[in-house]
Design an enzyme around this catalytic site. Structure first.
Site, PDB file in Angstrom:
ATOM      1  N   HIS A  23       0.987  -0.934   0.221  1.00 48.32           N
ATOM      2  CA  HIS A  23       0.147  -0.259  -0.059  1.00 48.32           C
ATOM      3  C   HIS A  23       1.255   1.330   0.362  1.00 48.32           C
ATOM      4  O   HIS A  23       0.147   2.877  -0.309  1.00 48.32           O
ATOM      5  CB  HIS A  23      -1.132   0.247   1.307  1.00 48.32           C
ATOM      6  CG  HIS A  23      -1.940  -0.840   0.907  1.00 48.32           C
ATOM      7  ND1 HIS A  23      -3.619  -0.054   0.291  1.00 48.32           N
ATOM      8  CD2 HIS A  23      -2.624  -1.857   1.099  1.00 48.32           C
ATOM      9  CE1 HIS A  23      -4.041  -1.046   0.240  1.00 48.32           C
ATOM     10  NE2 HIS A  23      -3.764  -2.233   0.222  1.00 48.32           N
ATOM     11  N   LYS A  72      -9.338  14.054   4.055  1.00 48.21           N
ATOM     12  CA  LYS A  72      -8.673  12.802   3.795  1.00 48.21           C
ATOM     13  C   LYS A  72      -7.728  13.152   5.026  1.00 48.21           C
ATOM     14  O   LYS A  72      -7.087  13.860   6.296  1.00 48.21           O
ATOM     15  CB  LYS A  72      -7.761  12.731   2.828  1.00 48.21           C
ATOM     16  CG  LYS A  72      -6.666  14.027   2.584  1.00 48.21           C
ATOM     17  CD  LYS A  72      -6.293  13.936   1.251  1.00 48.21           C
ATOM     18  CE  LYS A  72      -6.942  14.159  -0.402  1.00 48.21           C
ATOM     19  NZ  LYS A  72      -6.673  13.083  -1.207  1.00 48.21           N
ATOM     20  N   ARG A  73      -6.456  11.730   5.650  1.00 51.19           N
ATOM     21  CA  ARG A  73      -5.666  11.902   6.802  1.00 51.19           C
ATOM     22  C   ARG A  73      -5.149  13.469   6.026  1.00 51.19           C
ATOM     23  O   ARG A  73      -4.477  13.039   5.139  1.00 51.19           O
ATOM     24  CB  ARG A  73      -4.836  10.542   6.192  1.00 51.19           C
ATOM     25  CG  ARG A  73      -6.127   9.912   7.496  1.00 51.19           C
ATOM     26  CD  ARG A  73      -6.458  10.164   8.966  1.00 51.19           C
ATOM     27  NE  ARG A  73      -5.135  10.026  10.053  1.00 51.19           N
ATOM     28  CZ  ARG A  73      -5.410   9.502  10.834  1.00 51.19           C
ATOM     29  NH1 ARG A  73      -6.371   8.016  10.687  1.00 51.19           N
ATOM     30  NH2 ARG A  73      -4.634   9.259  11.696  1.00 51.19           N
ATOM     31  N   LYS A  82       0.638  14.697   2.192  1.00 45.35           N
ATOM     32  CA  LYS A  82      -1.234  14.792   1.050  1.00 45.35           C
ATOM     33  C   LYS A  82      -1.134  16.813   0.591  1.00 45.35           C
ATOM     34  O   LYS A  82      -1.720  16.764   0.402  1.00 45.35           O
ATOM     35  CB  LYS A  82      -2.228  14.105   1.993  1.00 45.35           C
ATOM     36  CG  LYS A  82      -2.149  13.131   2.263  1.00 45.35           C
ATOM     37  CD  LYS A  82      -3.587  12.328   3.288  1.00 45.35           C
ATOM     38  CE  LYS A  82      -3.540  10.854   3.394  1.00 45.35           C
ATOM     39  NZ  LYS A  82      -4.027  10.295   2.004  1.00 45.35           N
ATOM     40  N   THR A 129      -7.833   7.038  -2.837  1.00 41.65           N
ATOM     41  CA  THR A 129     -10.111   6.807  -3.403  1.00 41.65           C
ATOM     42  C   THR A 129     -10.598   7.930  -2.980  1.00 41.65           C
ATOM     43  O   THR A 129     -11.181   7.795  -3.358  1.00 41.65           O
ATOM     44  CB  THR A 129      -9.945   4.901  -2.206  1.00 41.65           C
ATOM     45  OG1 THR A 129     -10.126   5.378  -1.198  1.00 41.65           O
ATOM     46  CG2 THR A 129      -9.147   4.175  -3.211  1.00 41.65           C
ATOM     47  N   LYS A 138     -14.295   8.855  -5.158  1.00 45.05           N
ATOM     48  CA  LYS A 138     -15.612   9.198  -4.572  1.00 45.05           C
ATOM     49  C   LYS A 138     -16.027  10.331  -5.178  1.00 45.05           C
ATOM     50  O   LYS A 138     -17.202  10.846  -5.606  1.00 45.05           O
ATOM     51  CB  LYS A 138     -14.819   8.597  -2.610  1.00 45.05           C
ATOM     52  CG  LYS A 138     -15.290   7.948  -2.626  1.00 45.05           C
ATOM     53  CD  LYS A 138     -15.123   7.920  -1.327  1.00 45.05           C
ATOM     54  CE  LYS A 138     -14.099   6.834  -0.267  1.00 45.05           C
ATOM     55  NZ  LYS A 138     -13.427   7.203   0.655  1.00 45.05           N
TER      56      LYS A 138
HETATM   57  C1  LIG Z   1     -12.133   7.338   1.573  1.00 48.55           C
HETATM   58  C2  LIG Z   1     -11.581   7.760   2.801  1.00 48.55           C
HETATM   59  C3  LIG Z   1     -10.758   8.240   3.140  1.00 48.55           C
HETATM   60  C4  LIG Z   1      -9.086   7.813   2.173  1.00 48.55           C
HETATM   61  O1  LIG Z   1      -9.122   9.501   1.465  1.00 48.55           O
HETATM   62  P1  LIG Z   1      -8.048   9.822   0.324  1.00 48.55           P
HETATM   63  O2  LIG Z   1      -8.120  10.277  -0.463  1.00 48.55           O
HETATM   64  O3  LIG Z   1      -7.966   8.590  -0.658  1.00 48.55           O
HETATM   65  O4  LIG Z   1      -7.031   9.084   1.544  1.00 48.55           O
HETATM   66  C5  LIG Z   1     -10.435   7.917   4.189  1.00 48.55           C
HETATM   67  N1  LIG Z   1     -11.520   8.169   4.640  1.00 48.55           N
HETATM   68  C6  LIG Z   1     -12.424   8.034   4.404  1.00 48.55           C
HETATM   69  C7  LIG Z   1     -13.305   7.899   6.317  1.00 48.55           C
HETATM   70  C8  LIG Z   1     -13.305   7.775   3.504  1.00 48.55           C
HETATM   71  O5  LIG Z   1     -14.055   7.757   3.193  1.00 48.55           O
END
Ligand SMILES: *Cc1c(COP(=O)(O)O)cnc(C)c1O
Length: 812
Positions: A354, A542-543, A548, A650, A654
């Site tokens: 990952h 995101k985190r 990032k 991911t 979305k």
């Molecule tokens: C999809 C998702 C992530 C991943 O987000 P990235 O932008 O790909 O880091 C993290 N936390 C939650 C709650 C998510 O639904």
């Protein structure tokens, strides 16, 4: 079972009484949630029995997805949707019950940090929806990912006691508990001319499974997520030290044992190296492998056929001890010799990498490992010895290469190496990531095992992230192209013809606006900030992680603010920047960035001189259920990681699927999004992965130079340290030093100008609303390939070799 709304209402009112002991008139929202969950659960459980019977009868190959994280979020609405219980909403309406209020009573199952855990949850949904026999195996953390509060702009962490009202979906299977052994000593004893390892003085831990049904989309398949709970099982075991009635010791032991499944480690892409974490990892895999073998042995197949009947998939290196654990069971309990056990094991395990971030690569100090897992260590040592011998034969005299590839080296056990050696498939999670693995991080392993390496670009379940989270958009799509996209998301492609259709675009715009109104209301309630619904909703969720680059976004907001202050009447499309992000509690840099965003928000939101053209909102406690509310309302998706650092992402998928336009670097799956939508329908900027790797290898970047050359950057950085942002000056000084004195390891300043440029272009594009809606439609139309159904079909045929199995339902 529910022919009509009336039948359902009866069952529901009955459940309120039998489960919660209340009449409808007295029932609280919590009562209603519990009873509703109860009715749905009863319904689902019937097909669960059916599915399991069928799997047993058919002896079909089963996939077990091992993961330390499953970030499920809420299950009520997704179960309603997948189980096809459309009468429920109607019935609740007739009872004057607002489903969205009841739904809010369900705590998120937050058993994961971010993308990795959410991926596991999306995969479970797709496995069941594609009728594949695939199950999750994880830990039932008593406390999930912490609850985040923002106090004076700072993150404060509270425990997430998600089980406090009970969990309607799960069932405890006390009679299926297994024992996991920690510590003690192993000696070899000769029995019938064979050396047999005897494990003594270990601490036994009882692993008790809790099963949760995973509902396939309108297809009767109900797979299983099995989460293990750590218990002392003091009654079952007779410990020598407790025989003397040492009560305090017994209680202490119970406490220490239960600690194993007490809490999820809150680190994302970072390993802490705590012994308790290693305990969790072995606890999960030992329990998981034991239970798989126990159920396998009830069938008619021999253990030699295990690889034809079972795949254990390792979600990152966290569950990699499944490899030596299976070896242990095959040799010590089933009597296999090394070679045969090794062949079975290697052919049963597949592994997903990952990340290539150094701080995330797991390695355990040998002394800790050996003391906690003496028998497992012996096996890992032997795997390493044999592997190094093989390497020696292939690369005689190349000590450096062999040392670099060894599983045990420099006093550490390297988990990624063990994963690659012990499994038959190694995959990355986006094309660029797999290529980096092959040519950089795992170059030597790729040369040695080229056939093991493959790519499986991540995906997301379009059922939760579109059908469920954005019902209005889903309806518009269905009204335009029919329903086939729901089962075959690649059919969303048909929408590309509607990108030119005026009435479609008008509808699309209307829906986005309604979703934005809803989010604006939430922002008003939670943050007491009034945002302009017709401004651009620019979202980064995101985190919080340096790579990032939320910091790049924050600095750019300051830049826009400076421009607006200078010329309040300049041409400017109003913007609302929306953030959601948790920082690991011990990750100071990330916490300072949160404070910075909140200080910028305070300043900007309260400055009347800019006439509300700019707003900044940090929504606290980012989690799945909050993501479901933000994403349908997003106009812009910020995917601005330093190129080469985000394995896939991911969140980008979305947002795209909900019609947001990406502004992003050429990193992770952004590159594949670009290919799908074309360069006219995405905004890219910044260093490429090759340039970044080149700088890391040969230097040549000096952030001071940018500070001196770029007036605008200098102005912003000075604002961090001259009191402009009010309190938090200590934090901002540290950020200043990080960028300038530590030379900005993630190239924030290097990419700044290019980012600001792309943002300008984006603003220009937004002014042409007709064009913007076209872009939005094209993004949605090309998002079908990012459904996790596509990803899981690729895993099923390319790695797992499993086939769909039709389940005839009972509960119709
Ligand atoms: C999809 C998702 C992530 C991943 O987000 P990235 O932008 O790909 O880091 C993290 N936390 C939650 C709650 C998510 O639904």
């Amino acid at each position: 079972m529910f022919e009509d709304a009336r039948q359902f209402k009866e069952a529901f009112v009955d459940k309120l009484q039998t489960m919660q002991g209340v009449a409808l008139e007295q029932a609280t929202n919590l009562d209603k949630y519990m009873a509703l969950g109860g009715v749905i659960r009863d319904y689902i459980y019937k097909n669960w029995v059916e599915t399991n019977n069928h799997y047993r009868k058919k002896e079909s190959k089963q996939v077990y997805y091992f993961s330390l994280e499953f970030l499920l979020g809420r299950q009520l609405r997704s179960n309603l949707l997948n189980a096809n219980l459309s009468v429920v909403e109607e019935a609740l309406q007739e009872l004057n019950i607002d489903l969205s209020k009841v739904e809010e009573m369900e705590p998120d199952a937050g058993l994961g940090n971010g993308g990795l855990g959410r991926l596991a949850a999306c995969f479970l949904d797709s496995l069941a929806s594609l009728q594949l026999p695939g199950h999750g195996c994880g830990i039932r953390y008593k406390y999930g990912h912490f609850e985040q509060k923002i106090v004076n702009g700072y993150q404060v962490e509270l425990p997430d006691n998600w089980l406090k009202e009970g969990n309607v979906w799960e069932v405890r299977r006390g009679d299926k508990a297994v024992m996991v052994k920690f510590g003690g000593q192993v000696r070899l004893e000769e029995i019938d001319g064979k050396l047999v390892p005897i494990h003594e003085n270990y601490d036994p831990v009882l692993a008790v499974p809790y099963d949760t049904p995973v509902v396939g989309f309108k297809n009767n398949t109900i797979n299983t997520l099995r989460l293990w709970n750590a218990e002392s099982g003091i009654k079952e075991f007779d410990f020598p030290s407790f025989n003397h009635g040492d009560y305090m010791k017994a209680v202490q032991y119970k406490y220490e044992t239960e600690a194993i499944s007490q809490v999820l480690y809150p680190d994302d892409s970072h390993q802490e190296g705590q012994v308790l974490r290693l305990k969790q990892e072995y606890f999960l895999v030992s329990a998981g492998v034991q239970s798989i073998l126990r159920s396998y042995k009830k069938g008619n197949k021999s253990i030699r056929e295990l690889p034809e009947q079972v795949v254990i998939h390792l979600n990152d290196t966290h569950p990699v001890l499944a490899i030596p654990e299976l070896m242990r069971i095959l040799m010590d309990e089933e009597g296999f010799g090394w070679d045969e056990a090794w062949e079975i094991t290697q052919n049963t395990m597949s592994y997903t990498n990952h990340t290539t971030l150094a701080e995330a690569l797991e390695k355990w100090p040998v002394d800790i490992f050996k003391e906690l897992l003496p028998r497992i260590y012996m096996i890992v040592e032997e795997i390493n010895k044999r592997f190094c011998r093989e390497l020696w034969e292939r690369y005689p005299g190349q000590w450096d290469r062999i040392a670099q590839m060894a599983i045990i080296a420099d006093g550490f056990v390297k988990m990624a190496h063990l994963a690659i050696v012990g499994s038959y498939s190694v995959n990355g999670v986006a094309r660029i990531h797999t290529e980096i693995l092959k040519k950089q991080e795992m170059k030597n392993f790729y040369k040695y095992y080229p056939q093991k390496f493959n790519n499986k670009t991540n995906g997301i379940t379009h059922r939760r992230w579109l059908l469920q989270a954005n019902p209005k958009l889903a309806d518009l799509i269905t009204n335009s192209i029919g329903t086939s996209w729901i089962k075959h998301p690649e059919d969303l492609k048909e929408l590309r013809f509607y990108a030119q259709d005026a009435s479609f675009k008008e509808e699309l715009q209307k829906i986005k606006r309604e979703n934005k109104e809803q989010l604006a209301q939430l922002i008003q309630e939670q943050n007491q900030v009034q945002v302009e619904v017709d401004s651009i909703f620019d979202v980064q969720i995101k985190r919080l992680h340096a790579y990032k680059r939320q910091l790049l976004n924050a600095l750019h907001i300051l830049h826009l603010y400076n421009k607006l202050r200078e010329a309040p009447q300049m041409e400017f499309v109003p913007r609302t920047f929306i953030f959601g992000a948790k920082a690991a509690p011990s990750y100071y840099h990330a916490k300072w960035v949160i404070k910075l965003i909140n200080s910028i928000a305070d300043k900007v939101n309260n400055d009347k001189s800019i006439q509300g053209k700019l707003k900044v909102v940090f929504l606290e406690n980012y989690r799945v259920s909050l993501a479901e509310k933000i994403i349908p309302a997003a106009d812009v998706s910020e995917q601005i990681s330093t190129a080469s650092k985000e394995a896939s992402g991911t969140g980008n998928m979305k947002l795209m699927m909900n019609g947001a336009i990406t502004i992003g670097t050429l990193d992770g799956a952004n590159i594949e999004i670009l290919e799908q939508v074309g360069s006219e329908n995405i905004f890219t900027f910044g260093l490429t992965e090759q340039q970044v790797i080149e700088y890391y290898a040969h230097g040549g970047y000096n952030s001071w130079e940018i500070y001196h050359q770029d007036e605008q950057v200098r102005a912003i950085l000075d604002q961090l340290v001259n009191g402009f942002l009010g309190d938090g000056s200590k934090e901002f000084k540290t950020i200043y030093n990080y960028l300038l004195h530590n030379n900005d390891e993630y190239f924030v300043l290097k990419d700044f100008a290019s980012y600001a440029n792309a943002q300008q272009e984006l603003e220009r594009a937004y002014r042409d609303q007709n064009r913007w809606r076209e872009m939005s439609a094209i993004n949605i139309a090309n998002s079908g390939g990012f459904s996790s159904d596509r990803t899981i079909s690729e895993y099923a045929t390319g790695i797992w070799k499993v086939e769909p199995l039709e389940i005839l339902g009972r509960s119709r």
